[in-house]
Design a protein around this motif. Structure first.
Motif, PDB file in Angstrom:
ATOM      1  N   LEU A  24       0.866  -1.184   0.000  1.00 38.96           N
ATOM      2  CA  LEU A  24       0.000   0.000   0.000  1.00 38.96           C
ATOM      3  C   LEU A  24       0.901   1.230   0.000  1.00 38.96           C
ATOM      4  CD1 LEU A  24      -2.825   1.330   0.390  1.00 38.96           C
ATOM      5  CD2 LEU A  24      -2.482   1.034   2.869  1.00 38.96           C
ATOM      6  N   ILE A  25       0.706   2.100  -0.994  1.00 35.45           N
ATOM      7  CA  ILE A  25       1.509   3.324  -1.093  1.00 35.45           C
ATOM      8  C   ILE A  25       0.608   4.479  -0.658  1.00 35.45           C
ATOM      9  CG2 ILE A  25       2.969   4.714  -2.646  1.00 35.45           C
ATOM     10  CD1 ILE A  25       3.710   1.713  -2.691  1.00 35.45           C
ATOM     11  N   LEU A  26       1.013   5.224   0.349  1.00 32.83           N
ATOM     12  CA  LEU A  26       0.183   6.313   0.878  1.00 32.83           C
ATOM     13  C   LEU A  26       0.828   7.650   0.511  1.00 32.83           C
ATOM     14  CD1 LEU A  26      -0.473   4.786   4.435  1.00 32.83           C
ATOM     15  CD2 LEU A  26      -2.098   4.893   2.526  1.00 32.83           C
ATOM     16  N   VAL A  27       0.141   8.445  -0.298  1.00 29.35           N
ATOM     17  CA  VAL A  27       0.733   9.691  -0.813  1.00 29.35           C
ATOM     18  C   VAL A  27       0.064  10.886  -0.119  1.00 29.35           C
ATOM     19  CG1 VAL A  27       1.401  10.966  -2.889  1.00 29.35           C
ATOM     20  CG2 VAL A  27       0.997   8.494  -3.037  1.00 29.35           C
ATOM     21  N   HIS A  28       0.900  11.715   0.508  1.00 22.50           N
ATOM     22  CA  HIS A  28       0.348  12.778   1.368  1.00 22.50           C
ATOM     23  C   HIS A  28      -0.166  13.997   0.594  1.00 22.50           C
ATOM     24  CE1 HIS A  28       3.902  15.530   1.242  1.00 22.50           C
ATOM     25  NE2 HIS A  28       4.645  14.460   1.318  1.00 22.50           N
ATOM     26  N   GLY A  29      -0.937  14.811   1.299  1.00 12.91           N
ATOM     27  CA  GLY A  29      -1.534  16.015   0.712  1.00 12.91           C
ATOM     28  C   GLY A  29      -0.688  17.254   0.971  1.00 12.91           C
ATOM     29  N   PHE A  30      -1.259  18.400   0.615  1.00 14.59           N
ATOM     30  CA  PHE A  30      -0.592  19.707   0.710  1.00 14.59           C
ATOM     31  C   PHE A  30      -1.140  20.485   1.885  1.00 14.59           C
ATOM     32  CE2 PHE A  30      -1.107  24.248  -0.002  1.00 14.59           C
ATOM     33  CZ  PHE A  30       0.192  24.659  -0.255  1.00 14.59           C
ATOM     34  N   PRO A  31      -0.345  21.202   2.595  1.00 17.43           N
ATOM     35  CA  PRO A  31       1.123  21.252   2.647  1.00 17.43           C
ATOM     36  C   PRO A  31       1.595  20.422   3.834  1.00 17.43           C
ATOM     37  CG  PRO A  31       0.192  23.285   3.603  1.00 17.43           C
ATOM     38  CD  PRO A  31      -0.928  22.267   3.468  1.00 17.43           C
ATOM     39  N   LEU A  32       1.478  19.101   3.660  1.00 13.73           N
ATOM     40  CA  LEU A  32       1.633  18.178   4.789  1.00 13.73           C
ATOM     41  C   LEU A  32       2.857  17.299   4.599  1.00 13.73           C
ATOM     42  CD1 LEU A  32      -2.191  17.567   5.030  1.00 13.73           C
ATOM     43  CD2 LEU A  32      -0.814  18.958   6.559  1.00 13.73           C
ATOM     44  N   THR A  33       2.913  16.211   5.338  1.00 11.12           N
ATOM     45  CA  THR A  33       4.090  15.329   5.311  1.00 11.12           C
ATOM     46  C   THR A  33       3.595  13.885   5.503  1.00 11.12           C
ATOM     47  OG1 THR A  33       4.501  15.190   7.694  1.00 11.12           O
ATOM     48  CG2 THR A  33       5.375  17.149   6.574  1.00 11.12           C
ATOM     49  N   ARG A  56       8.829  15.603  -2.709  1.00 13.03           N
ATOM     50  CA  ARG A  56      10.051  16.419  -2.817  1.00 13.03           C
ATOM     51  C   ARG A  56       9.913  17.798  -2.142  1.00 13.03           C
ATOM     52  NH1 ARG A  56      12.746  17.604  -8.656  1.00 13.03           N
ATOM     53  NH2 ARG A  56      12.011  15.518  -9.163  1.00 13.03           N
ATOM     54  N   GLY A  57      10.838  18.083  -1.242  1.00 13.25           N
ATOM     55  CA  GLY A  57      10.856  19.402  -0.583  1.00 13.25           C
ATOM     56  C   GLY A  57      10.074  19.461   0.720  1.00 13.25           C
ATOM     57  N   PHE A  58       9.287  18.416   1.027  1.00 13.67           N
ATOM     58  CA  PHE A  58       8.461  18.439   2.248  1.00 13.67           C
ATOM     59  C   PHE A  58       9.172  17.737   3.409  1.00 13.67           C
ATOM     60  CE2 PHE A  58       5.259  19.134  -1.016  1.00 13.67           C
ATOM     61  CZ  PHE A  58       4.504  20.146  -0.441  1.00 13.67           C
ATOM     62  N   GLY A  59       8.739  18.044   4.617  1.00  6.56           N
ATOM     63  CA  GLY A  59       9.167  17.320   5.818  1.00  6.56           C
ATOM     64  C   GLY A  59      10.671  17.310   5.998  1.00  6.56           C
ATOM     65  N   ASP A  60      11.225  16.104   6.219  1.00  7.39           N
ATOM     66  CA  ASP A  60      12.672  15.983   6.449  1.00  7.39           C
ATOM     67  C   ASP A  60      13.480  16.511   5.261  1.00  7.39           C
ATOM     68  OD1 ASP A  60      12.006  14.789   8.778  1.00  7.39           O
ATOM     69  OD2 ASP A  60      12.830  12.809   8.287  1.00  7.39           O
ATOM     70  N   GLY A  61      12.867  16.513   4.073  1.00  7.43           N
ATOM     71  CA  GLY A  61      13.569  16.976   2.862  1.00  7.43           C
ATOM     72  C   GLY A  61      13.394  18.467   2.616  1.00  7.43           C
ATOM     73  N   ARG A  62      13.066  19.211   3.694  1.00 11.62           N
ATOM     74  CA  ARG A  62      12.735  20.628   3.502  1.00 11.62           C
ATOM     75  C   ARG A  62      13.893  21.451   2.922  1.00 11.62           C
ATOM     76  NH1 ARG A  62      13.537  19.835   8.836  1.00 11.62           N
ATOM     77  NH2 ARG A  62      11.417  19.143   9.163  1.00 11.62           N
ATOM     78  N   SER A  63      15.128  20.953   3.092  1.00 14.39           N
ATOM     79  CA  SER A  63      16.219  21.748   2.520  1.00 14.39           C
ATOM     80  C   SER A  63      16.589  21.280   1.110  1.00 14.39           C
ATOM     81  CB  SER A  63      17.439  21.730   3.450  1.00 14.39           C
ATOM     82  OG  SER A  63      17.730  20.397   3.784  1.00 14.39           O
ATOM     83  N   ASP A  64      15.899  20.247   0.597  1.00 10.74           N
ATOM     84  CA  ASP A  64      16.125  19.835  -0.800  1.00 10.74           C
ATOM     85  C   ASP A  64      15.468  20.859  -1.725  1.00 10.74           C
ATOM     86  OD1 ASP A  64      17.244  17.592   0.243  1.00 10.74           O
ATOM     87  OD2 ASP A  64      15.615  16.222  -0.319  1.00 10.74           O
ATOM     88  N   PRO A  65      15.982  20.987  -2.964  1.00  9.61           N
ATOM     89  CA  PRO A  65      15.319  21.905  -3.889  1.00  9.61           C
ATOM     90  C   PRO A  65      13.894  21.436  -4.156  1.00  9.61           C
ATOM     91  CG  PRO A  65      17.390  21.053  -4.803  1.00  9.61           C
ATOM     92  CD  PRO A  65      17.128  20.303  -3.529  1.00  9.61           C
ATOM     93  N   PRO A  66      12.899  22.315  -4.004  1.00 10.99           N
ATOM     94  CA  PRO A  66      11.513  21.898  -4.249  1.00 10.99           C
ATOM     95  C   PRO A  66      11.217  21.832  -5.750  1.00 10.99           C
ATOM     96  CG  PRO A  66      11.575  24.202  -3.561  1.00 10.99           C
ATOM     97  CD  PRO A  66      13.003  23.725  -3.602  1.00 10.99           C
ATOM     98  N   THR A  67      10.047  21.359  -6.100  1.00 14.86           N
ATOM     99  CA  THR A  67       9.652  21.348  -7.503  1.00 14.86           C
ATOM    100  C   THR A  67       8.393  22.181  -7.686  1.00 14.86           C
ATOM    101  OG1 THR A  67       9.009  19.972  -9.366  1.00 14.86           O
ATOM    102  CG2 THR A  67       8.288  19.236  -7.215  1.00 14.86           C
ATOM    103  N   MET A 173      -1.495  18.625  12.511  1.00 18.69           N
ATOM    104  CA  MET A 173      -1.579  19.340  11.227  1.00 18.69           C
ATOM    105  C   MET A 173      -0.721  20.597  11.265  1.00 18.69           C
ATOM    106  SD  MET A 173      -3.826  17.904   9.114  1.00 18.69           S
ATOM    107  CE  MET A 173      -4.469  19.235   8.127  1.00 18.69           C
ATOM    108  N   ARG A 174      -0.818  21.348  12.366  1.00 18.04           N
ATOM    109  CA  ARG A 174      -0.058  22.607  12.462  1.00 18.04           C
ATOM    110  C   ARG A 174       1.450  22.325  12.430  1.00 18.04           C
ATOM    111  NH1 ARG A 174      -1.040  27.822  13.582  1.00 18.04           N
ATOM    112  NH2 ARG A 174      -3.235  27.470  14.041  1.00 18.04           N
ATOM    113  N   ARG A 175       1.855  21.270  13.158  1.00 24.29           N
ATOM    114  CA  ARG A 175       3.285  20.912  13.166  1.00 24.29           C
ATOM    115  C   ARG A 175       3.771  20.552  11.759  1.00 24.29           C
ATOM    116  NH1 ARG A 175       2.447  18.215  17.866  1.00 24.29           N
ATOM    117  NH2 ARG A 175       2.135  16.266  16.759  1.00 24.29           N
ATOM    118  N   GLN A 176       2.949  19.777  11.048  1.00 26.47           N
ATOM    119  CA  GLN A 176       3.355  19.385   9.686  1.00 26.47           C
ATOM    120  C   GLN A 176       3.485  20.617   8.787  1.00 26.47           C
ATOM    121  OE1 GLN A 176       1.180  15.944   7.941  1.00 26.47           O
ATOM    122  NE2 GLN A 176       0.307  15.705   9.980  1.00 26.47           N
TER     123      GLN A 176
END
Ligand code: MLT
Length: 267
Positions: A24-33, A56-67, A173-176
């Motif tokens: 099962l692949i669970l894909v998150h919404g905006f602007p969440l994690t 890409r760019g969300f959560g732990d990857g926040r310092s990666d270049p976003p798309t 939600m607020r933390r995410q």
């Protein structure tokens, strides 16, 4: 969180008697994690391996270049399935922006899908009014930061009963939202406003599909899900009472019950 190259994801092994049932692949919404799917990780008890990509760019990857493209979220997720050697038995469940990503994945790699779950999402692209709202939100986050985005979005994402009675859901939600970078939120807003209309694809979908929507979803209201249900042959529709747009977090037991039944019986 695990990592292959720049792809970050959670990988929860299947447990229990039905082990090996599928992935099962669970894909998150905006602007969440990926944290939004925490209540669904229990579905591993039904024998399903659960993989949760971090877009890409969300959560732990926040310092990666976003798309700025939904196709990149989809392409990254397909790359992850390749790397994990999940090429046929994926049931892809996306909520809202996760649903837009699932549509883009299906368009490019339908053979990877065994089933699809479309939660609190829509097939249409943005209206001109929605594009204006996205631009206003880009200005808001640039000028006032992520907290202002959380203040603006929480009353739309969650129903009244959740806002008043489930502080743990509101806090999560607020933390995410506030944990994401300004740049990833700005980039994702461009991805949302430029996504294509997936409606013409709906009648061509030939895999088991479940559509789930919160009865009080103010962002993608139930009539949109009813229309997708009519347009996707053989699809099933589940309306969850007492939930807004974040049906999986607001009513996790009802959501897991519906999704669990679909996994056990339909795919
Ligand atoms: C989401 O939950 O991913 C967003 O509400 C999507 C959107 O605003 O279209």
């Amino acid at each position: 969180m695990q990592k292959i190259g720049r792809l970050r994801y959670l990988d929860v092994p299947a447990r229990g008697q039905g082990r090996g049932a599928g992935t099962l692949i669970l894909v998150h919404g905006f602007p969440l994690t990926p944290a939004m799917w925490e209540p669904q990780l229990a579905l591993a008890d039904r024998g399903w391996r659960i993989v949760v990509p971090e877009l890409r760019g969300f959560g732990d990857g926040r310092s990666d270049p976003p798309t700025t493209s939904i196709d990149d979220y989809a392409g990254d997720t397909i790359d992850l399935l390749d790397k994990l050697d999940i090429k046929k038995d994926a049931v892809v469940c996306g909520l809202s922006m996760g649903g837009y990503t699932a549509f883009a994945m299906y368009k490019h790699a339908a053979s990877y899908f065994r089933g699809m779950v479309l939660a609190d999402t829509r097939s249409e692209g943005d209206s001109p009014e929605a594009v204006t709202n996205r631009r206003n939100m880009q200005q808001l986050v640039r000028e006032k930061g992520q907290g202002a985005v959380a203040d603006a979005l929480l009353p739309k994402l969650l129903c009244e009963a959740t806002l008043k009675g489930k502080p743990d859901v509101v806090d999560s939600m607020r933390r995410q939202i506030t944990g994401n970078s300004v740049e990833s939120i700005v980039g994702a807003l461009t991805a949302l406003m430029t996504r294509p209309d997936s409606t013409p694809m709906l009648p061509t979908i030939r895999i088991p599909v479940q559509i789930i929507v919160g009865a009080e979803d103010a962002i993608t209201p139930p009539p949109l899900s009813e229309q997708m249900h009519k347009d996707i042959p053989g699809s099933e529709l589940v309306v969850i009472p007492g939930a807004g747009h974040m049906s999986n977090m607001e009513q996790p037991a009802a959501f897991n019950d519906a999704l669990g039944r679909f996994l056990d019986k339909r795919v």
